[in-house]
Design a protein around this motif. Sequence first.
Motif, PDB file in Angstrom:
ATOM      1  N   CYS A  16      -6.317   7.620   4.273  1.00  0.00           N
ATOM      2  CA  CYS A  16      -4.903   7.232   4.279  1.00  0.00           C
ATOM      3  C   CYS A  16      -4.363   7.091   5.707  1.00  0.00           C
ATOM      4  CB  CYS A  16      -4.083   8.251   3.500  1.00  0.00           C
ATOM      5  SG  CYS A  16      -4.335   8.224   1.710  1.00  0.00           S
ATOM      6  N   GLN A  17      -4.861   7.920   6.617  1.00  0.00           N
ATOM      7  CA  GLN A  17      -4.383   7.854   7.997  1.00  0.00           C
ATOM      8  C   GLN A  17      -4.663   6.494   8.627  1.00  0.00           C
ATOM      9  OE1 GLN A  17      -2.611  10.335   9.699  1.00  0.00           O
ATOM     10  NE2 GLN A  17      -2.570  11.280   7.666  1.00  0.00           N
ATOM     11  N   ASN A  18      -5.675   5.816   8.130  1.00  0.00           N
ATOM     12  CA  ASN A  18      -6.039   4.522   8.704  1.00  0.00           C
ATOM     13  C   ASN A  18      -4.972   3.449   8.493  1.00  0.00           C
ATOM     14  OD1 ASN A  18      -8.484   5.242   9.857  1.00  0.00           O
ATOM     15  ND2 ASN A  18      -9.637   4.875   7.970  1.00  0.00           N
ATOM     16  N   ILE A  19      -4.026   3.718   7.595  1.00  0.00           N
ATOM     17  CA  ILE A  19      -2.980   2.721   7.385  1.00  0.00           C
ATOM     18  C   ILE A  19      -2.127   2.559   8.639  1.00  0.00           C
ATOM     19  CG2 ILE A  19      -1.127   4.211   6.477  1.00  0.00           C
ATOM     20  CD1 ILE A  19      -0.700   2.009   4.312  1.00  0.00           C
ATOM     21  N   LYS A  20      -2.116   3.582   9.489  1.00  0.00           N
ATOM     22  CA  LYS A  20      -1.340   3.495  10.726  1.00  0.00           C
ATOM     23  C   LYS A  20      -1.918   2.455  11.686  1.00  0.00           C
ATOM     24  CE  LYS A  20      -1.640   7.933  11.564  1.00  0.00           C
ATOM     25  NZ  LYS A  20      -1.459   9.278  12.172  1.00  0.00           N
ATOM     26  N   GLU A  21      -3.181   2.063  11.466  1.00  0.00           N
ATOM     27  CA  GLU A  21      -3.794   1.046  12.303  1.00  0.00           C
ATOM     28  C   GLU A  21      -3.342  -0.362  11.934  1.00  0.00           C
ATOM     29  OE1 GLU A  21      -7.988   1.271  12.806  1.00  0.00           O
ATOM     30  OE2 GLU A  21      -8.033   3.461  12.748  1.00  0.00           O
ATOM     31  N   LEU A  22      -2.695  -0.501  10.792  1.00  0.00           N
ATOM     32  CA  LEU A  22      -2.264  -1.825  10.343  1.00  0.00           C
ATOM     33  C   LEU A  22      -0.906  -2.162  10.949  1.00  0.00           C
ATOM     34  CD1 LEU A  22      -3.176  -1.661   6.539  1.00  0.00           C
ATOM     35  CD2 LEU A  22      -4.623  -2.353   8.471  1.00  0.00           C
ATOM     36  N   GLU A  23      -0.843  -3.306  11.573  1.00  0.00           N
ATOM     37  CA  GLU A  23       0.423  -3.752  12.150  1.00  0.00           C
ATOM     38  C   GLU A  23       1.484  -3.905  11.069  1.00  0.00           C
ATOM     39  OE1 GLU A  23       2.224  -7.613  14.580  1.00  0.00           O
ATOM     40  OE2 GLU A  23       0.063  -7.350  14.373  1.00  0.00           O
ATOM     41  N   THR A  24       1.039  -4.319   9.886  1.00  0.00           N
ATOM     42  CA  THR A  24       1.996  -4.527   8.800  1.00  0.00           C
ATOM     43  C   THR A  24       2.685  -3.228   8.405  1.00  0.00           C
ATOM     44  OG1 THR A  24       2.251  -5.461   6.574  1.00  0.00           O
ATOM     45  CG2 THR A  24       0.236  -4.222   6.995  1.00  0.00           C
ATOM     46  N   PHE A  25       1.983  -2.074   8.534  1.00  0.00           N
ATOM     47  CA  PHE A  25       2.611  -0.800   8.212  1.00  0.00           C
ATOM     48  C   PHE A  25       3.707  -0.466   9.217  1.00  0.00           C
ATOM     49  CE2 PHE A  25       2.848   3.879   8.551  1.00  0.00           C
ATOM     50  CZ  PHE A  25       3.190   4.195   7.242  1.00  0.00           C
ATOM     51  N   ALA A  26       3.478  -0.778  10.487  1.00  0.00           N
ATOM     52  CA  ALA A  26       4.462  -0.458  11.530  1.00  0.00           C
ATOM     53  C   ALA A  26       5.778  -1.192  11.298  1.00  0.00           C
ATOM     54  CB  ALA A  26       3.887  -0.803  12.902  1.00  0.00           C
ATOM     55  N   ARG A  27       5.702  -2.410  10.792  1.00  0.00           N
ATOM     56  CA  ARG A  27       6.932  -3.178  10.609  1.00  0.00           C
ATOM     57  C   ARG A  27       7.463  -3.123   9.171  1.00  0.00           C
ATOM     58  NH1 ARG A  27       3.062  -7.613  11.353  1.00  0.00           N
ATOM     59  NH2 ARG A  27       2.777  -8.712   9.360  1.00  0.00           N
ATOM     60  N   THR A  28       6.883  -2.247   8.384  1.00  0.00           N
ATOM     61  CA  THR A  28       7.299  -2.109   6.987  1.00  0.00           C
ATOM     62  C   THR A  28       8.542  -1.230   6.872  1.00  0.00           C
ATOM     63  OG1 THR A  28       5.111  -2.449   6.020  1.00  0.00           O
ATOM     64  CG2 THR A  28       6.621  -1.088   4.773  1.00  0.00           C
ATOM     65  N   TRP A  29       9.481  -1.640   6.026  1.00  0.00           N
ATOM     66  CA  TRP A  29      10.642  -0.803   5.705  1.00  0.00           C
ATOM     67  C   TRP A  29      10.541  -0.232   4.302  1.00  0.00           C
ATOM     68  CZ3 TRP A  29      13.505   0.815   9.505  1.00  0.00           C
ATOM     69  CH2 TRP A  29      13.634   0.039  10.670  1.00  0.00           C
ATOM     70  N   ASN A  30      10.214  -1.096   3.353  1.00  0.00           N
ATOM     71  CA  ASN A  30      10.113  -0.678   1.952  1.00  0.00           C
ATOM     72  C   ASN A  30       8.647  -0.750   1.536  1.00  0.00           C
ATOM     73  OD1 ASN A  30      12.959  -0.466   1.714  1.00  0.00           O
ATOM     74  ND2 ASN A  30      13.091  -2.678   1.339  1.00  0.00           N
ATOM     75  N   ILE A  31       8.085   0.383   1.149  1.00  0.00           N
ATOM     76  CA  ILE A  31       6.677   0.433   0.778  1.00  0.00           C
ATOM     77  C   ILE A  31       6.553   0.996  -0.629  1.00  0.00           C
ATOM     78  CG2 ILE A  31       6.474   2.638   2.018  1.00  0.00           C
ATOM     79  CD1 ILE A  31       3.518   1.996   2.449  1.00  0.00           C
ATOM     80  N   LYS A  32       5.830   0.281  -1.449  1.00  0.00           N
ATOM     81  CA  LYS A  32       5.600   0.729  -2.824  1.00  0.00           C
ATOM     82  C   LYS A  32       4.185   1.254  -2.920  1.00  0.00           C
ATOM     83  CE  LYS A  32       4.322   0.008  -7.329  1.00  0.00           C
ATOM     84  NZ  LYS A  32       2.960  -0.184  -7.875  1.00  0.00           N
ATOM     85  N   VAL A  33       4.038   2.512  -3.324  1.00  0.00           N
ATOM     86  CA  VAL A  33       2.735   3.177  -3.364  1.00  0.00           C
ATOM     87  C   VAL A  33       2.484   3.677  -4.785  1.00  0.00           C
ATOM     88  CG1 VAL A  33       1.262   4.947  -2.336  1.00  0.00           C
ATOM     89  CG2 VAL A  33       3.089   3.906  -0.969  1.00  0.00           C
ATOM     90  N   GLY A  34       1.279   3.454  -5.264  1.00  0.00           N
ATOM     91  CA  GLY A  34       0.913   3.922  -6.595  1.00  0.00           C
ATOM     92  C   GLY A  34       0.966   5.434  -6.706  1.00  0.00           C
ATOM     93  N   PRO A  35       0.940   5.957  -7.932  1.00  0.00           N
ATOM     94  CA  PRO A  35       1.115   7.395  -8.159  1.00  0.00           C
ATOM     95  C   PRO A  35      -0.164   8.203  -8.049  1.00  0.00           C
ATOM     96  CG  PRO A  35       0.939   6.278 -10.257  1.00  0.00           C
ATOM     97  CD  PRO A  35       0.846   5.206  -9.203  1.00  0.00           C
ATOM     98  N   ASP A  36      -1.282   7.555  -7.749  1.00  0.00           N
ATOM     99  CA  ASP A  36      -2.579   8.205  -7.837  1.00  0.00           C
ATOM    100  C   ASP A  36      -2.770   9.246  -6.739  1.00  0.00           C
ATOM    101  OD1 ASP A  36      -3.378   6.257  -9.941  1.00  0.00           O
ATOM    102  OD2 ASP A  36      -3.224   4.870  -8.245  1.00  0.00           O
ATOM    103  N   LYS A  37      -3.535  10.279  -7.050  1.00  0.00           N
ATOM    104  CA  LYS A  37      -3.754  11.398  -6.126  1.00  0.00           C
ATOM    105  C   LYS A  37      -4.333  10.961  -4.781  1.00  0.00           C
ATOM    106  CE  LYS A  37      -3.964  15.848  -5.136  1.00  0.00           C
ATOM    107  NZ  LYS A  37      -2.737  16.652  -4.896  1.00  0.00           N
ATOM    108  N   PRO A  38      -5.331  10.059  -4.716  1.00  0.00           N
ATOM    109  CA  PRO A  38      -5.881   9.693  -3.408  1.00  0.00           C
ATOM    110  C   PRO A  38      -4.913   8.938  -2.511  1.00  0.00           C
ATOM    111  CG  PRO A  38      -6.858   8.353  -5.141  1.00  0.00           C
ATOM    112  CD  PRO A  38      -6.099   9.448  -5.816  1.00  0.00           C
ATOM    113  N   LEU A  39      -3.764   8.511  -3.047  1.00  0.00           N
ATOM    114  CA  LEU A  39      -2.756   7.806  -2.243  1.00  0.00           C
ATOM    115  C   LEU A  39      -1.677   8.750  -1.718  1.00  0.00           C
ATOM    116  CD1 LEU A  39      -2.225   4.615  -4.451  1.00  0.00           C
ATOM    117  CD2 LEU A  39      -3.960   5.036  -2.687  1.00  0.00           C
ATOM    118  N   GLU A  40      -1.831  10.029  -1.977  1.00  0.00           N
ATOM    119  CA  GLU A  40      -0.817  11.003  -1.583  1.00  0.00           C
ATOM    120  C   GLU A  40      -0.586  10.993  -0.069  1.00  0.00           C
ATOM    121  OE1 GLU A  40      -0.823  15.721  -1.962  1.00  0.00           O
ATOM    122  OE2 GLU A  40      -0.744  14.726  -3.932  1.00  0.00           O
ATOM    123  N   GLY A  41      -1.657  10.802   0.691  1.00  0.00           N
ATOM    124  CA  GLY A  41      -1.527  10.756   2.145  1.00  0.00           C
ATOM    125  C   GLY A  41      -0.690   9.588   2.624  1.00  0.00           C
ATOM    126  N   VAL A  42      -0.792   8.441   1.964  1.00  0.00           N
ATOM    127  CA  VAL A  42       0.036   7.283   2.323  1.00  0.00           C
ATOM    128  C   VAL A  42       1.499   7.555   1.998  1.00  0.00           C
ATOM    129  CG1 VAL A  42       0.513   4.843   1.856  1.00  0.00           C
ATOM    130  CG2 VAL A  42      -1.853   5.632   2.058  1.00  0.00           C
TER     131      VAL A  42
END
Length: 402
Positions: free
Chosen positions: A60-86
Amino acid sequence: MQNTTPFSFINKTQPFVAIGVTKQDIREKIWDYMESQNLADFPRPVHHRIPNFKGSYLACQNIKELETFARTWNIKVGPDKPLEGVRLLALQSHKTLLVPTPRLRTGLFNKIIPPPGATKDILRKCATSQGVRNYSVPVGLDSRVLVDLVVVGSVAVSEQGWRIGKGEGYADLEYAMMVSMGAVCEETPVVTVVHDCQVVDIPEALLEDHDLTVDYVLTPTRVIMTGCRRPKPKGITWCKISPEMLERIPVLRSLRHREQQAGKDVTLHGEQQHLWEAGSKHTAPPSAVQRPQDAPQPVEGSVPAACSSLHREGLPPNAAALPAATIHVSNLPAGARVSELKRALRERGATPLHLTWQGPRRPALLAFRDLAAAEQAITCLQGLRLGASTLQVELVRQLRDK
């Protein structure tokens, strides 16, 4: 990936049907491998789930490497346990975190709102399933929310961006509903987070128009930009929606009403399909699953109602009354559900006009328009497995002759 992939599938240019690989085959191999190699993490076992895995927070920490994450305001994340870090990173980065309401029972989105001055421990709770219950408010269809980034869970994904979920279709449906309400568009990036062993070759022949693809794959060791060119769903594919699903999901009914008012085709699965005829008579819609308690009246050319009292072994007592175009499916595993059988049939391209379900470990009956259709279905279903059980598929008349 170096010895982390549990198996390899055929190259997409090779004939898929000859091998017989299905989405469920891929799911089962991934689940089995993650458990056998102790890669899975709580909750276990991971079968029939989006699997959590050791190292999910690192991935999940690797999402910080995505430029799209840096400029994101509204993020929709699924409810699954492995996505908890995001989800936690989104809250720590002061982004608007949207999560789906559980099984879409009361709406499409919930917005997580941490209390003022929330500590890191409170933010961690907000990122869990408990956060949806205690720290969220529903987001209505009229909110005009625009989602900048979508993060979904997967059971398997390819480097091309082709994704397989756990088989219930909620991630695909949620995305389609977001398209319908104008919350996302074709350019909205989609990310998935998986273990390295979940990145496998997936035959393109398995994909359907309503299947969601991904633009980025995050693992504990890799950030994969898929460059996927396959179009994402353009909206809700109403002909894939059953009346039962529509009944269970109120927000889906609201969206259907809107699209109907706009003049769109919102015909549900089975509404325009017909069963075989006997004169001018027809049976129930093909999406219907008749159970013993339904006690239907026999219709000429259909499976007689009396067939609902099947034996655990062999044929019904009145097997002589069954049409030749009926298939007997046995060796169903304990705990099997009719939804699993229906999904497996669809993935193999077998579309019976009528299914009589008798529960796990008891035979099911599949009725087809004619003998040729039944024999073709038998060919498609050879080697079909549910869980660890290989199903036995035969024409009723063949069983009668034994």
